[in-house]
Every structure is written in C-alpha cells, then in structure tokens.
Design an enzyme around this catalytic site. Structure first.
Site, PDB file in Angstrom:
ATOM      1  N   TRP A 207      -6.020   1.660  -7.063  1.00 11.80           N
ATOM      2  CA  TRP A 207      -6.068   3.056  -7.554  1.00 11.80           C
ATOM      3  C   TRP A 207      -6.908   3.854  -6.570  1.00 11.80           C
ATOM      4  O   TRP A 207      -8.129   3.742  -6.553  1.00 11.80           O
ATOM      5  CB  TRP A 207      -6.668   3.072  -8.949  1.00 11.80           C
ATOM      6  N   ASP A 208      -6.220   4.657  -5.767  1.00 10.07           N
ATOM      7  CA  ASP A 208      -6.897   5.409  -4.713  1.00 10.07           C
ATOM      8  C   ASP A 208      -7.173   6.841  -5.174  1.00 10.07           C
ATOM      9  O   ASP A 208      -6.595   7.317  -6.153  1.00 10.07           O
ATOM     10  CB  ASP A 208      -5.988   5.413  -3.474  1.00 10.07           C
TER      11      ASP A 208
ATOM     12  N   CYS B   7     -10.547   2.673  -5.219  1.00 10.10           N
ATOM     13  CA  CYS B   7     -10.631   3.055  -3.807  1.00 10.10           C
ATOM     14  C   CYS B   7     -10.682   4.573  -3.789  1.00 10.10           C
ATOM     15  O   CYS B   7     -10.094   5.231  -4.637  1.00 10.10           O
ATOM     16  CB  CYS B   7      -9.380   2.538  -3.099  1.00 10.10           C
TER      17      CYS B   7
ATOM     18  N   ASP C  79       0.834  -1.205   0.000  1.00 13.11           N
ATOM     19  CA  ASP C  79       0.000   0.000   0.000  1.00 13.11           C
ATOM     20  C   ASP C  79       0.869   1.255   0.000  1.00 13.11           C
ATOM     21  O   ASP C  79       2.041   1.236  -0.412  1.00 13.11           O
ATOM     22  CB  ASP C  79      -0.975  -0.067   1.191  1.00 13.11           C
TER      23      ASP C  79
ATOM     24  N   ASP D 171     -12.840   2.017   4.599  1.00 11.67           N
ATOM     25  CA  ASP D 171     -11.614   1.864   5.387  1.00 11.67           C
ATOM     26  C   ASP D 171     -11.912   1.236   6.742  1.00 11.67           C
ATOM     27  O   ASP D 171     -10.988   0.899   7.481  1.00 11.67           O
ATOM     28  CB  ASP D 171     -10.945   3.230   5.605  1.00 11.67           C
TER      29      ASP D 171
HETATM   30  C1  GLA Z   1      -6.907   5.531   1.774  1.00 13.59           C
HETATM   31  C2  GLA Z   1      -7.353   4.106   1.530  1.00 13.59           C
HETATM   32  C3  GLA Z   1      -6.659   3.179   2.479  1.00 13.59           C
HETATM   33  C4  GLA Z   1      -5.163   3.315   2.331  1.00 13.59           C
HETATM   34  C5  GLA Z   1      -4.751   4.763   2.527  1.00 13.59           C
HETATM   35  C6  GLA Z   1      -3.288   4.962   2.204  1.00 13.59           C
HETATM   36  O1  GLA Z   1      -7.368   6.000   3.000  1.00 13.59           O
HETATM   37  O2  GLA Z   1      -8.741   4.003   1.633  1.00 13.59           O
HETATM   38  O3  GLA Z   1      -7.059   1.855   2.245  1.00 13.59           O
HETATM   39  O4  GLA Z   1      -4.784   2.865   1.052  1.00 13.59           O
HETATM   40  O5  GLA Z   1      -5.495   5.632   1.704  1.00 13.59           O
HETATM   41  O6  GLA Z   1      -2.878   6.264   2.384  1.00 13.59           O
END
Ligand code: GLA
Length: 707
Positions: free
Chosen positions: A456-457, A504, A345, A526
């Site tokens: 992909w956030d 995400c 991550d 989350d």
């Molecule tokens: C977001 C995502 C989490 C994680 C964090 C990393 O909050 O939802 O799952 O990947 O970013 O900074």
C-alpha cells in the site's frame, strides 16, 4: 494493579520496571486544576511513590513559571508562556481555565488499566479527558486526550500529552531526520535551551523526520544509562516539541497536526487524539529499542509472531513496463531461489505506463492484460509462490477515469490550484463515498485473485488539502483522512484475515506506530544500496522491530547510487530485516543465482530469531566502519558482521557479544567450537570480515546455539 491510587488526587502508574506518578493540583486561590507529572523513573514501591508526592514542588519564580513543564497537558491559559499542548478559542476568546471534574479507573483486557482524569472549563461547556494506559508486560505508557465541545469551539492545538523529563545536569536528544532515499538518519546532540520541534506538515508521517524523540542525561550508551523516549502513534501530520526552559526543566509534548490548522468542533462533537507513547529505560539506547520492539510485538503489530516470507518485488527490475511473460519468467527464477512471495509492483492497471496517469483506475491494463491478471497471477501461484500486488488507494491522477467522474473526491481548496506532485493528487479518505469505493475495489481485487499481500503506497504529501463543503470544519480532513486509511485497512483485513499489508510512502514516508497497527511490515526507503541501507536500518531499529522492516537485495551497481557491492554483502544487509529480493534476476549469472539460493536458505534458518528476537546493535557506525548486529531468541544467537572498508586499520578486530547467559555453553555453527557466554561477551570472537587487509564490503553471518 498497574494504577495505584496514592490519595484522592495522586496515582502511581507502574510498569514492570518503571513508575510514573501523577497528581492533580488545584490552585487554592483560583480553583484551577493542573494535572502534573511528579515522577517518571525506576520502579518504586507504593510507599515510595507516596513519599514522592510529599516532596516539595519545583521552585516557581515570580516572573516565569517553569512549573508548567511538569503538566500533563499545559493549556494556553493562565500564567503559562510555554508551547501549549492544548489551545482553543471560544468565539473571540482564546484561553482555558480548567477545573477537576473527576477521575476514573478502568480495568481493560489483558491486565491493562486506564486512568481517565476529567476536566472541564470554568465557564464554557468544554470537557477534557486525559487518558493514561499502563500494562503489566511493557514499560511503554500510552496517553491520549479527548476534548468534547458543548458549544462551537476552534481547536488550534491538541497534543496527546506532555511528558516531563526529570532534572539532570545536561541533556541530549536523539531522533531521526531524512529525505527521499535517505530516511531514518540518526542524529544525537546536546539539547538546546529553547524549543526543538520535529514535525511533519505533509499529511503523512514523512521522510523528513519520524515521530519520536529520546532524551538522555548525556551519559547513556548503547547498553547503559537512563533514556526517556516519546513517540506519536500517528501517520498524518504530527509535531513533537521538546522544550528546555532557561530556568531549567525539560518536557516533550507530542500529538497530531501542525501549526496553522484549525479544527472547529460543533456542539456535541468530540475529538480524540492518537496515542503518545512514553518509555523510560535504564538499558541505554539498545535497551530502549528492545523495549520498543517488544511493545510492537505485544501490543501493536497485527501478526507479530508470524515468520515473514522471503519476497520478490519486480519494481527495480521492470519499473512500469509490467508484462505477463516477463513477470512469469522472474517468478520462475525467484521460486527456484527459495522466494516464497511474489509482488508485482506499479504498472499493472489503468493505462499506467509512467507516473503521469491512471491512479484511481484499478482495473487491469487493457493493452498489457487484455484477458485480465488471472493468467499471470495463477501462473505465479502455480510455481508455489504466494502473490501480492502494489496499490496506491489514496493516489489520484488527473489523467484518470476516476478523476473525470469525481473531481471533487480530491483533497482541494476553493479558488486554489490543485498542484500535482509525482503527477498526482490525493483522494479524500475522510469522505464516506471514497472509503466505500476504495474498500469495494480492494475487496474485489483481493477476493478475485486470492491475494496474499498488498504493498500500500502513498506517493505524495498533501497540498491545498481541504474539503470545501465542510466549511469551517474542513481542516479536520488532516485527521480524518488518516483515520479513513486506517479504517479501510482494518475493514479489508477483517474481510481477509490471511491478507498481509506493507506500508510504503515513496519509500519510508509512512513508518510509525499508528500504521503498524494495520500493516505487517513497512518499506523503509527506495534506496536499496546496501551501504546506505545500513544507515537507514540503524535509524529504523531505534524504534521499530526487524520483523516490520522490509529489505531487498537488488542489482549491482545499485540503480540509485551506482555503487557496486558483492552479492554476499547485499544479502547480509537485507538479512537484518525481512529479506526480499528486488534485482533483475534475468541478468544475474548462474553463480550469483546459486549464491542467492544458498543465502536465502541460510536466512530461513535464522529468520525467526532475526525477526522476533532481541536485537543488539553491537559495534560501529553501520555502513561507515566495522559494525555488527546481533539477535537472540530462545537458544539461537545470530550475528551479522560487516566491514565496508577492507583496508581500514583502525577499529575493532574482536567482537564482543552481548545479552548471553555467561554460564551457558554456545556452539558455533561453522566449526562446532564451544565457548561460554562469559567468554563470548568478555573476550569476544574474531570475525574474518573484520581482519585487515582484505577487500571492501566483507561480511559474514555467525550463528551460535546455546547448549
Ligand atoms: C514508490 C515506492 C517504490 C515503487 C514506486 C512505484 O516510489 O516507494 O517502491 O513502488 O512507488 O511507482
């Protein structure tokens, strides 16, 4: 033939079990054309559909005109006072007067058919095309709208379409609301007279609401009754307005954007909306959900029938402090449990030690990975695992080399602050150079490391969102950014057909039928507390299939809620979707690791059914009382049974299954006993987890095989 012409201005659109009849009415006095929905319900023969068109119209009173609720795209103009689906201004003149310019039927791939109804303004060079697509294997009807400007025009509302819900004595709405770490909370209640708006003004789908609404006549249950559903397939700002007129009549208009945006089109430009999807179902909320899931598998998801691998993600274990040694250690344990895909991550790039820097600097963290990522990633692959990385391509930290080089790449407005959220700005994906840059580094990253997976956030909503050089047209970034994201994902997948992508957005901020065209699964929240997750999964399942629902088993007590829960319960909750593990495995006991390995092996035996089978929400409010969820595919039946409150006396002790063949014999995997489908559905089973008195958080997995 799914589109049946009834006469020269009426059509019946037929799906396997529904019919949608539309017609264009032309006012004999003014010549104004109004495409209307005249029927949306159980499937009719062409003859019956023709009869519908001959029935008297709804009464239109002289003072107000509830008739407009039936229009496919009520415009701002003429004698209408409701919430318009289309609103434009030509210079200082608002209002439209449309004339019919034609209608065309098109055969499309896979037996689909499209009907285009062409309209044009009576005076200004402005065209509107209403498109409707029906297919032979789904009850979901897709609709969208195209507008073409012959002269400059400002568009302040352009919905994909309006749907009329047939008359009923009373109405209820269903939808989900939420917040970060509390997404997809199902709400259902009487539909008020007035306008009920679900919307996102955030430039992303948002945690606040999800772009769908279902309407029923107050009588639908989980397995019975008529339900009308509308969903917008879009991942930017959106709005769904459900109107119940005081004079009677309910309609739902849905589309992209939110109030206040002004999309200026130059002569020759056109604007095409995303699809708004409509589904009529007689199978209650459960039947509607299964129809949505089947639509997702048949027509949305890029890899619908693939078995999703069991994933490990290191975020909760290590947060930003990613190092090679610690990831390899975790990967070793994960591999020994039967995990198949290892995802690293946030924290591997730039100088990313916390969330204040480095978004945009997509090179390996120089202190932690002086020799690059290959050592770590190859080491993980050598353990027999597939490999994935977290990325946030739309994120931009002010504290980054990229921002120093290209401050103009951020969404921004002239003479306005650039407010940060989570220490970051948003890159303008409407820009060609930004998309080229993003595709370039993503392509290199995936190629160099043979990545199997990207998470992909997108960790912040838009603020001060503009593109000053675009002048009057700058509000279009609210649309073009989203399309830009789709385009980069599409191009990346084209170059790397084996690549899988998880969507995400700070948890479940980007879950919708738009992003699901380009991603294989989504991260719903989350919050990984199994009890809370049950509520989220319940809301998620209303529209989206289990194969798209990423679910991890994390530590106990849960890092977010501090609630302790048995490992088995945590696993059984995550096994209702795409199972993953996200706990700090280096702190799990050998007993826990053994149980985890056993449960992962069990999951692999049932995952095809869970991910791709027909899903039945059997009983109870998940997370709050005894509940169960069942999946059926071919001859396997999988039931996950939960009891969060061991001492609760109230609530069912027997669990009646559903969706089985009453005559067939089913064998229970645990003890080999054989029962008829009729017995399982009529009398039910007595799950141990549901019997009092016992500990909190008991759960079990029941597997049956049809003989
Ligand atoms: C977001 C995502 C989490 C994680 C964090 C990393 O909050 O939802 O799952 O990947 O970013 O900074």
């Amino acid at each position: 033939m799914p589109v049946i012409p009834l006469d020269d201005h009426h059509w019946a659109l037929t799906t396997p079990s529904s019919t949608y009849v539309i017609g264009v009415e032309i006012d004999p006095d003014t010549g104004e054309a109004a495409p209307r929905q005249t029927y949306w319900g159980p499937r009719l023969s062409p003859e019956a559909a023709r009869q519908v068109t001959g029935l008297p119209r709804r009464h239109v009173s002289s003072f107000s005109t509830p008739g407009e609720v039936e229009e496919l795209l009520p415009v701002d103009g003429g004698t209408r006072w409701g919430s318009p689906s289309l609103q434009v201004a030509f210079g200082h003149t608002r209002s439209l007067e449309l004339r019919l310019a034609g209608a065309e039927r098109h055969e499309e791939e896979g037996g689909a058919e499209r009907l285009d109804v062409l309209l044009a303004d009576a005076h200004h060079p402005f065209e509107v095309v209403l498109s409707l697509r029906v297919r032979q294997d789904t009850d979901v009807i897709e609709r969208w709208t195209t507008v073409r400007a012959g002269a400059e025009v400002a568009v302040t509302r352009l919905d994909s379409g309006n749907w009329f819900v047939p008359d009923a004595p009373a109405y209820r709405y269903s939808g989900v609301f939420g917040a970060w770490a509390e997404e997809s909370q199902l709400q259902r209640g009487p539909l008020p007279v007035g306008e009920l708006v679900f919307t996102s003004r955030q430039g992303i789908t948002s945690h606040v609401a999800n772009p769908w609404v279902m309407i029923d006549a107050g009588e639908a249950t989980e397995e019975h009754g008529e339900v009308w559903g509308v969903a917008v397939a879009w991942s930017g700002s959106w709005r769904l307005t459900t109107t119940q007129r005081p004079e009677g009549g309910v309609c739902v208009s849905g589309g992209f954007g939110h109030e206040g945006l002004r999309w200026t089109l130059a002569p020759g430009e056109e604007l095409v909306t995303p699809s708004v999807l409509g589904l009529y179902s007689t199978g209650g909320f459960g039947g509607a959900s299964r129809a949505w899931h089947a639509y997702a598998r048949g027509h949305v998801l890029p890899t619908p029938f693939e078995e999703r691998p069991v994933l490990y993600n290191s975020w909760e274990a290590t947060t930003f402090a990613v190092t090679e040694a610690q990831q390899l250690e975790l990967a070793k344990t994960a591999a020994s449990l039967g995990v198949e895909l290892f995802v690293i991550d946030d924290g591997w790039f730039g100088r990313r030690d916390d969330d204040t820097t480095s978004l945009g600097d997509w090179f390996p963290h120089r202190e932690r990975f002086p020799d690059g990522l290959s050592g770590m990633l190859d080491g993980i692959r050598d353990l027999g695992l597939r490999v994935g990385l977290w990325v946030e391509p739309e994120g931009l930290s002010k504290e980054s080399e990229l921002y120093r080089a290209h401050p103009d790449w951020a969404l921004h407005l002239e003479h306005r602050r650039r407010d940060e959220k989570r220490g970051q700005l948003v890159l303008n994906f409407a820009r060609d150079d930004v998309r080229e840059w993003a595709l370039g580094w993503l392509d290199r990253l995936v190629t160099e490391h043979r990545l199997d997976y990207l998470k992909w956030d997108m960790n912040r909503p838009f603020t001060q969102a503009g593109w000053p050089e675009r002048g009057a047209g700058q509000d279009l970034v609210w649309i073009e950014h989203t399309r830009g994201v789709y385009e980069v994902m599409r191009a990346l997948r084209e170059r790397h057909p084996g690549l899988r992508i998880e969507s995400c957005a700070g948890g479940g901020g980007r879950v919708d039928y738009g992003i699901l065209r380009y991603t294989d699964e989504v991260w719903p929240s989350d919050n990984t507390d199994a009890r809370d997750r049950q509520t989220v999964q319940h809301g998620f399942s209303q529209l989206y299939p289990a194969s798209a629902m990423s679910a991890w088993v994390t530590d106990s007590p849960n890092p977010t809620t501090r609630r302790a829960m048995p490992l088995r319960y945590r696993f059984h909750v995550a096994m209702a979707g795409v199972l993953g593990v996200g706990g700090n495995l280096s702190e799990w006991t050998s007993g826990e690791l053994e149980t985890a390995a056993e449960l992962i092996a069990q999951y692999k035996r049932v995952r095809r059914t869970v991910q791709h089978g027909a899903q039945y929400r059997l009983a109870g409010t998940p997370g709050q009382e005894r509940s169960a969820v069942q999946y059926v595919l071919d001859d396997q039946v999988v039931v996950l049974v939960y009891n969060p409150l061991g001492n609760a006396k109230r609530g069912p002790r027997t669990l009646r299954l559903t969706g089985l063949d009453p005559e067939a014999l089913y064998e229970l995997e645990t003890d080999g006993s054989r029962l008829h489908g009729g017995t399982l559905m009529g009398a039910g089973i007595r799950p141990a987890a549901w019997q009092p008195i016992g500990a909190d958080h008991r759960s079990e997995l029941v597997v049956l095989r049809k003989l």
